[in-house]
Scaffold this active site. Structure first.
Site, PDB file in Angstrom:
ATOM      1  N   ASP A  41       0.879  -1.167   0.000  1.00 38.09           N
ATOM      2  CA  ASP A  41       0.000   0.000   0.000  1.00 38.09           C
ATOM      3  C   ASP A  41       0.918   1.220   0.000  1.00 38.09           C
ATOM      4  OD1 ASP A  41      -1.430   2.261   1.003  1.00 38.09           O
ATOM      5  OD2 ASP A  41      -2.955   0.928   1.837  1.00 38.09           O
ATOM      6  N   VAL A 101     -17.086   6.080 -20.215  1.00 37.33           N
ATOM      7  CA  VAL A 101     -18.280   6.219 -21.039  1.00 37.33           C
ATOM      8  C   VAL A 101     -18.333   5.296 -22.263  1.00 37.33           C
ATOM      9  CG1 VAL A 101     -17.412   8.245 -22.288  1.00 37.33           C
ATOM     10  CG2 VAL A 101     -19.863   7.905 -22.052  1.00 37.33           C
ATOM     11  N   VAL A 102     -17.233   5.151 -23.007  1.00 36.32           N
ATOM     12  CA  VAL A 102     -17.335   4.327 -24.207  1.00 36.32           C
ATOM     13  C   VAL A 102     -17.539   2.853 -23.820  1.00 36.32           C
ATOM     14  CG1 VAL A 102     -16.295   3.728 -26.406  1.00 36.32           C
ATOM     15  CG2 VAL A 102     -15.774   5.936 -25.375  1.00 36.32           C
ATOM     16  N   LYS A 119      -6.306  15.221  -8.388  1.00 36.78           N
ATOM     17  CA  LYS A 119      -5.309  15.233  -9.461  1.00 36.78           C
ATOM     18  C   LYS A 119      -4.650  16.603  -9.566  1.00 36.78           C
ATOM     19  CE  LYS A 119      -5.778  10.993 -11.086  1.00 36.78           C
ATOM     20  NZ  LYS A 119      -4.661  10.034 -11.139  1.00 36.78           N
ATOM     21  N   GLN A 139      -4.885  12.366 -19.334  1.00 33.39           N
ATOM     22  CA  GLN A 139      -5.426  11.387 -20.244  1.00 33.39           C
ATOM     23  C   GLN A 139      -6.885  11.684 -20.554  1.00 33.39           C
ATOM     24  OE1 GLN A 139      -5.202   7.275 -18.778  1.00 33.39           O
ATOM     25  NE2 GLN A 139      -3.885   6.926 -20.519  1.00 33.39           N
ATOM     26  N   SER A 185     -14.855  17.447  -9.662  1.00 35.41           N
ATOM     27  CA  SER A 185     -15.211  16.545  -8.552  1.00 35.41           C
ATOM     28  C   SER A 185     -14.037  16.520  -7.585  1.00 35.41           C
ATOM     29  CB  SER A 185     -15.471  15.117  -9.058  1.00 35.41           C
ATOM     30  OG  SER A 185     -14.234  14.471  -9.324  1.00 35.41           O
TER      31      SER A 185
END
Lengths: 432, 432
Positions: A155, A329-330, A276, A299, A270
């Site tokens: 971890d 989504v795809v 990030k 990305q 979000s």
């Protein structure tokens, strides 16, 4: 070959320790380079960890093309048996990259704590491509592809000392960091999940940066960011690659200033996307303080589940999530089309995103690993092969489903859970 | 009176719950306001928690000047007995503000876990103004100033549930957030300290935002940031207040876009400063997602140790740190001058910083509390009364020390531990 002109200055085998006093050289890579160009007496000397027989030499005098340690391959020159450490090697991208790198002859090591498997289970979902346990994956990689992966269950946030030992043992020449929690909706569940995602991602990565400083300061970190860091500004200004380009100018009060090199404004949608951005600042500063090197890969949405390696054996498959928490989504649309439920468009579907296929993403990562940044360099790559509105994507999936697979595909609109403008311009720059 | 034209729309006593569906009103405060201005049929109705007899009414129809709950005082209109919660009430600023607010007749509550006392002790330092324990402080505040402070010992990060109970009990109408670790050098000691500071600051604040959403969504958070978030860009572009102003324009590729409303680039010089930037993103998004309200106070370097209240009794004094970990520059110089050791200038001393006296900072905070942001509004205040190079400050301290106190003050240069350009332009905007 894209990287033939790079020199030992970019190579992780360089040994600068004690030979270049960066602090004495000024603040920035730019100032440093300027000094190198202008002052004849200013010279860098280094040694090579792989070729000690060179002794002290000018690291800018040998190119990848000239060095016998760098060998030609279809992706450019590659460092022979380069030691690549993948953080989050058990995930969708981590596992795929491990096999990809291994098949190129690189020495792959990796760590994971199987959190991704737990998060998905926690939400009552599961990967729709069945995957093997790590021990079986490792055995199959050896049997089928003759790839030996040096794996350890760690971890990275909570086992800092074990990670230190492993990095010190492996001495990676590149670290690919996929070891974060990658879900916006998961981070928005409640306070506990929001805090968990930021803690896991930001503090885990911060710990890795300290270990790199202490153990492998010439190694680059190739870290997964997201195009979502930028948001989608309604003015339609370009989404530059992390920083403003040199010729970007700020005009105000009848005066002008260059914005070149400053981070472009972020507008993450979000608490996950914020993590990030928070990472970005830590990495930028680690490069500035300690002359670490990093590529931050913003990305686009990845899709697909095929590479030659993961398709070589059922035990080598990588995971594919299509649920509302970890699915993208795809992949979701395709899965919905196949099982015969309507494709769910959030809101109008006019939101535009960048996309890239799994195999293309692997090729990009290979080129980045093969072309390391300079000491102190933080560079951003917007990684996508094109962009499109979600509605167009849905339409395409429906069309192909109908025409090629005779599937009765419907598209359904549902409420958009995100606070975002669904109609927005989109001009991503993706030159790097 | 600076805030007489503000209306119930800004007042924390407004009850919007269920009466305004912000999500349905569009994305942003700006769009919302535009809609209000343009569409006759678009109307907001609310209730007042303090004056239920008003029933449902238009919250923009009553100004602070007109409302009997808002009363004139030298700092503008103040909400009668306004409930102010101070996070980090035991600190240099927290304790000073508690007494300041109490003396204005506000209802002051506060939490602290005494971490600041522990951090300073950990580094082998101590406050050079002796301070009392909290129980004694509270007793003295009551005896000497007739101020009752509702205090509870709570760790805002690790005792989320106890903080929830306290906030639910107090129902604060403004939350002043001083409850973070404020030291750059402390955050740079090692990995453990860097991770600790970011965890304590960023996750603690994120937890508070969730509690505000759940319990007191009309309350504003007045949060301490730092001018250090911005860094000191060498181009000399202005340090705007958090966001680009509406008339700031990006020029690139022969095209132009407004940058108005986008966050200005940050360049924080330590992991502590980064934690403040990381907070900024969480707060911005909480305002966007949940229509919380916040002032982010980018404070210059504070100096001094006097207000009428903290000087009223030895037991009421606030702490003063002058060590290399928690001391700030003016306070350090003065202390060095008094004890007869040289004033230590890091590097050339040409670094420029904004400064503000303790008492002025308290006045600023009062005005901010008295003039809450609108629902959904995130606003930044660069808080300083002027700026100066460190060398000038040192010279001034030396001059006053010599001329007025007959002290033999010397100035000494030491190596600068920060990676920063010591010579840089500085044009802070501080209109708010």
């Amino acid at each position: 070959m894209h990287n033939k002109e790079k020199t030992c200055w970019n190579c992780p085998a360089i040994d600068l320790a004690g030979k270049v006093d960066f602090r004495a050289c000024g603040q920035s890579v730019e100032e440093f380079r300027k000094k190198l160009d202008l002052e004849d007496s200013f010279q860098i000397m280094a040694e090579c960890k792989r070729r000690p027989e060179l002794g002290l030499y000018d690291p800018m005098s040998i190119t990848f093309e000239e060095c016998p340690e760098w060998q030609k391959c279809p992706h450019g020159y590659l460092l022979k048996n380069m030691r690549v450490l993948i953080l989050g090697i058990d995930g969708y991208l981590g596992w795929t990259l491990a096999l990809w790198m291994g098949s190129l002859g690189l020495e792959v090591s990796g760590v994971d704590n199987y959190n991704r498997r737990d998060w998905v289970k926690e939400r009552g979902a599961h990967t729709i491509v069945p995957i093997s346990r790590m021990s079986e994956r490792l055995r199959a990689a050896q049997e089928v592809l003759d790839i030996n992966i040096n794996f350890r269950e760690i971890d990275i946030l909570n086992e800092h000392d074990r990670l230190r030992e492993f990095i010190d043992e492996v001495k990676p020449e590149a670290i690919v960091h996929y070891g974060e929690c990658p879900s916006a909706p998961y981070s928005m569940i409640d306070a506990e999940h929001a805090m968990y995602v930021q803690k896991n991602n930001v503090l885990g990565t911060l710990g890795v940066l300290f270990l790199m400083r202490d153990l492998v300061p010439e190694t680059s970190m190739i870290k997964l960011g997201t195009m979502g860091e930028y948001g989608t500004p309604l003015t339609g200004r370009p989404l530059f690659e992390g920083m403003f380009p040199a010729d970007a100018v700020l005009k105000w009060d009848n005066r002008e200033w260059s914005l070149g090199g400053e981070l472009i404004p972020r507008d993450p949608p979000s608490f996950y996307h914020i993590s990030k951005v928070q990472d970005t600042y830590n990495i930028v500063e680690a490069c500035k303080y300690w002359w670490l090197r990093s590529y931050d890969v913003m990305q686009g949405v990845i899709y697909g589940v095929h590479t030659d390696q993961v398709s070589a054996d059922p035990r080598l498959r990588t995971r594919l999530d299509i649920d509302e928490w970890f699915g993208t989504v795809v992949n979701r649309f395709v899965a919905q089309a196949i099982i015969g439920i309507p494709l769910t468009l959030h809101g109008t579907g006019e939101q535009i995103r960048g996309f890239i296929a799994l195999e293309d993403a692997m090729q990009c990562m290979t080129r980045l690993i093969a072309s390391p940044p300079e000491p102190g360099q933080y560079a951003v790559v917007n990684q996508m092969s094109g962009f499109s509105s979600l509605r167009e994507i849905a339409k395409n999936v429906a069309k192909i489903g109908k025409e090629e697979f005779n599937l009765p595909v419907k598209i359904q609109r549902v409420e958009n859970p995100r606070v975002e403008s669904e109609r927005h311009p989109f001009e991503p720059i993706y030159e790097n």
